[in-house]
Design a protein around this motif. Structure first.
Motif, PDB file in Angstrom:
ATOM      1  N   PRO A  75      34.127  25.605  51.409  1.00 33.84           N
ATOM      2  CA  PRO A  75      33.798  23.843  51.446  1.00 33.84           C
ATOM      3  C   PRO A  75      35.563  23.569  51.536  1.00 33.84           C
ATOM      4  CG  PRO A  75      33.075  24.543  49.593  1.00 33.84           C
ATOM      5  CD  PRO A  75      33.433  25.245  50.354  1.00 33.84           C
ATOM      6  N   LYS A  76      36.043  22.277  51.824  1.00 34.22           N
ATOM      7  CA  LYS A  76      37.334  21.718  52.315  1.00 34.22           C
ATOM      8  C   LYS A  76      38.156  22.298  51.288  1.00 34.22           C
ATOM      9  CE  LYS A  76      37.092  19.430  56.900  1.00 34.22           C
ATOM     10  NZ  LYS A  76      37.095  18.573  57.588  1.00 34.22           N
ATOM     11  N   THR A  77      37.190  21.633  49.996  1.00 34.58           N
ATOM     12  CA  THR A  77      37.940  20.847  48.553  1.00 34.58           C
ATOM     13  C   THR A  77      37.575  22.012  47.825  1.00 34.58           C
ATOM     14  OG1 THR A  77      36.095  20.186  47.443  1.00 34.58           O
ATOM     15  CG2 THR A  77      37.182  18.695  48.858  1.00 34.58           C
ATOM     16  N   ALA A  78      37.481  23.568  48.147  1.00 31.31           N
ATOM     17  CA  ALA A  78      37.277  23.874  46.771  1.00 31.31           C
ATOM     18  C   ALA A  78      38.737  25.420  46.917  1.00 31.31           C
ATOM     19  CB  ALA A  78      36.347  25.586  47.597  1.00 31.31           C
ATOM     20  N   VAL A  79      38.637  25.815  45.748  1.00 31.88           N
ATOM     21  CA  VAL A  79      39.890  26.116  45.631  1.00 31.88           C
ATOM     22  C   VAL A  79      39.236  27.715  45.009  1.00 31.88           C
ATOM     23  CG1 VAL A  79      41.861  26.364  43.691  1.00 31.88           C
ATOM     24  CG2 VAL A  79      41.068  24.128  44.541  1.00 31.88           C
ATOM     25  N   TYR A  80      39.700  28.663  45.578  1.00 26.67           N
ATOM     26  CA  TYR A  80      39.847  29.941  45.284  1.00 26.67           C
ATOM     27  C   TYR A  80      40.624  30.802  45.176  1.00 26.67           C
ATOM     28  CZ  TYR A  80      34.884  29.288  46.883  1.00 26.67           C
ATOM     29  OH  TYR A  80      33.816  28.576  47.255  1.00 26.67           O
ATOM     30  N   PRO A  81      40.903  32.335  44.843  1.00 28.08           N
ATOM     31  CA  PRO A  81      40.134  32.818  43.308  1.00 28.08           C
ATOM     32  C   PRO A  81      39.933  31.769  42.477  1.00 28.08           C
ATOM     33  CG  PRO A  81      41.950  33.440  43.570  1.00 28.08           C
ATOM     34  CD  PRO A  81      42.323  33.069  43.967  1.00 28.08           C
ATOM     35  N   ARG A  82      37.715  31.768  42.342  1.00 33.42           N
ATOM     36  CA  ARG A  82      37.840  30.967  41.119  1.00 33.42           C
ATOM     37  C   ARG A  82      36.317  32.080  40.238  1.00 33.42           C
ATOM     38  NH1 ARG A  82      35.882  26.962  43.094  1.00 33.42           N
ATOM     39  NH2 ARG A  82      33.682  26.982  43.152  1.00 33.42           N
ATOM     40  N   CYS A  83      36.766  32.851  38.956  1.00 38.03           N
ATOM     41  CA  CYS A  83      36.349  33.038  38.144  1.00 38.03           C
ATOM     42  C   CYS A  83      34.829  31.926  37.629  1.00 38.03           C
ATOM     43  CB  CYS A  83      36.305  33.853  36.992  1.00 38.03           C
ATOM     44  SG  CYS A  83      35.596  35.035  36.333  1.00 38.03           S
ATOM     45  N   VAL A  84      33.913  32.223  38.128  1.00 34.35           N
ATOM     46  CA  VAL A  84      32.196  31.876  37.841  1.00 34.35           C
ATOM     47  C   VAL A  84      31.393  31.771  36.363  1.00 34.35           C
ATOM     48  CG1 VAL A  84      32.776  29.777  40.213  1.00 34.35           C
ATOM     49  CG2 VAL A  84      30.728  32.320  39.323  1.00 34.35           C
ATOM     50  N   ALA A  85      31.761  33.372  36.231  1.00 31.78           N
ATOM     51  CA  ALA A  85      30.998  33.938  35.397  1.00 31.78           C
ATOM     52  C   ALA A  85      31.450  34.590  34.678  1.00 31.78           C
ATOM     53  CB  ALA A  85      29.161  33.974  35.479  1.00 31.78           C
ATOM     54  N   GLY A  86      31.243  35.327  33.555  1.00 31.64           N
ATOM     55  CA  GLY A  86      31.709  36.947  32.766  1.00 31.64           C
ATOM     56  C   GLY A  86      31.241  37.169  31.627  1.00 31.64           C
ATOM     57  N   ALA A  87      30.971  38.266  31.201  1.00 29.16           N
ATOM     58  CA  ALA A  87      30.999  38.864  29.853  1.00 29.16           C
ATOM     59  C   ALA A  87      32.079  39.732  28.683  1.00 29.16           C
ATOM     60  CB  ALA A  87      29.410  39.554  30.493  1.00 29.16           C
ATOM     61  N   ARG A  88      32.160  39.054  28.031  1.00 31.55           N
ATOM     62  CA  ARG A  88      33.171  40.162  26.958  1.00 31.55           C
ATOM     63  C   ARG A  88      34.465  39.411  27.403  1.00 31.55           C
ATOM     64  NH1 ARG A  88      31.148  45.053  25.850  1.00 31.55           N
ATOM     65  NH2 ARG A  88      31.327  44.574  23.991  1.00 31.55           N
ATOM     66  N   ALA A  89      35.470  40.642  26.949  1.00 33.19           N
ATOM     67  CA  ALA A  89      36.809  40.962  27.797  1.00 33.19           C
ATOM     68  C   ALA A  89      36.914  41.925  27.839  1.00 33.19           C
ATOM     69  CB  ALA A  89      37.527  40.416  25.746  1.00 33.19           C
ATOM     70  N   GLY A  90      37.805  42.022  28.411  1.00 26.98           N
ATOM     71  CA  GLY A  90      38.367  43.797  29.568  1.00 26.98           C
ATOM     72  C   GLY A  90      38.659  43.666  27.990  1.00 26.98           C
ATOM     73  N   PRO A  91      38.316  45.788  28.355  1.00 31.57           N
ATOM     74  CA  PRO A  91      39.179  46.331  27.651  1.00 31.57           C
ATOM     75  C   PRO A  91      40.893  46.385  27.647  1.00 31.57           C
ATOM     76  CG  PRO A  91      38.234  47.369  29.008  1.00 31.57           C
ATOM     77  CD  PRO A  91      37.729  45.943  29.260  1.00 31.57           C
ATOM     78  N   PRO A  92      41.381  46.238  26.491  1.00 32.40           N
ATOM     79  CA  PRO A  92      42.935  45.891  26.232  1.00 32.40           C
ATOM     80  C   PRO A  92      43.886  47.048  26.895  1.00 32.40           C
ATOM     81  CG  PRO A  92      41.836  45.502  23.981  1.00 32.40           C
ATOM     82  CD  PRO A  92      40.807  46.626  25.375  1.00 32.40           C
ATOM     83  N   GLU A  93      44.860  47.273  27.924  1.00 33.99           N
ATOM     84  CA  GLU A  93      45.122  47.585  28.096  1.00 33.99           C
ATOM     85  C   GLU A  93      46.592  48.727  27.798  1.00 33.99           C
ATOM     86  OE1 GLU A  93      47.551  49.104  32.182  1.00 33.99           O
ATOM     87  OE2 GLU A  93      47.465  46.415  31.890  1.00 33.99           O
ATOM     88  N   ASP A  94      45.871  50.231  28.079  1.00 35.15           N
ATOM     89  CA  ASP A  94      46.670  50.941  27.368  1.00 35.15           C
ATOM     90  C   ASP A  94      45.844  51.777  25.452  1.00 35.15           C
ATOM     91  OD1 ASP A  94      48.829  52.063  28.644  1.00 35.15           O
ATOM     92  OD2 ASP A  94      50.230  50.602  27.821  1.00 35.15           O
ATOM     93  N   CYS A  95      45.048  50.935  25.750  1.00 36.39           N
ATOM     94  CA  CYS A  95      43.857  51.072  24.510  1.00 36.39           C
ATOM     95  C   CYS A  95      43.542  52.582  24.523  1.00 36.39           C
ATOM     96  CB  CYS A  95      42.366  50.067  24.447  1.00 36.39           C
ATOM     97  SG  CYS A  95      41.477  50.324  26.031  1.00 36.39           S
TER      98      CYS A  95
END
Length: 198
Positions: free
Chosen positions: A127-147
């Motif tokens: 669509p002309k008005t769409a803004v990308y990139p866009r995250c529309v769903a997800g689950a849980r936090a990412g693994p922390p850097e250097d964990c």
């Protein structure tokens, strides 16, 4: 002799319609799954997708990364021991000719790092008005850097559930009070993704 009225001439050609992809990105091995659904334009550079993945999972781009698309490898360009890694700044998602259910992978921090499976769920009109990139769903936090990789991450999650222990206190101090492994902060992710929207 050709009449001046014959033929259509070069005229103006319409640019091909732009498309977007709905991508599902899942951190491999971990259960329950850490995943995101990301909408991107097909004109996105693969290097920009790398930047988006860093945002999606809360990483800081401290380590080497690699995309694998079939037999091809993309990332920081190198030709070492017969393995050619092409520059991910030189290829767009459209040039990869991704179709629905196409699959690629992303590796970050190779030794004790993370393997992200990326699947094209569907191709979409833009669509002309769409803004990308866009995250529309997800689950849980990412693994922390250097964990420390998969096993260390599992230990970390266990320790955070026992904040009265020494290890639980140490992890909490290192991660800060706001980190919640069960929370996917979509609004925070999309605020950060705005800088990639062009």
């Amino acid at each position: 002799m050709i009449s001046l009225h014959e033929g259509r001439g070069p005229g103006t050609q319409k640019a091909p319609p732009r498309r977007a992809y709905a991508l599902r990105l899942s951190v491999a091995i971990l259960q329950p799954r850490i995943w995101r659904r990301l909408l991107v334009r097909d004109t996105m550079w693969l290097s920009r997708l790398h930047e988006g993945i860093q945002i999606l999972f809360g990483w800081y781009d401290y380590q080497t990364h690699l995309f694998s698309v079939g037999p091809k490898r993309y990332g920081n360009p190198v030709n070492q021991n017969g393995v050619v890694v092409e520059d991910d700044r030189d290829v767009t998602l459209a040039e990869l000719q991704l179709g629905e259910h196409h699959h690629l992978t992303y590796d970050y921090l190779f030794a004790d790092g993370w393997h992200v499976d990326i699947r094209v769920e569907k191709a979409l009109a833009v669509p002309k008005t769409a803004v990308y990139p866009r995250c529309v769903a997800g689950a849980r936090a990412g693994p922390p850097e250097d964990c420390g990789g998969v096993e260390a991450y599992k230990d970390m999650v266990f320790c955070l559930k026992h904040p009265e222990t020494d290890l639980g206190r140490e992890w909490r101090e290192w991660l800060g009070p706001s980190y919640d492994p069960e929370k996917c902060d979509l609004s925070g992710i999309n605020r950060a993704l705005k800088r990639l929207a062009k």
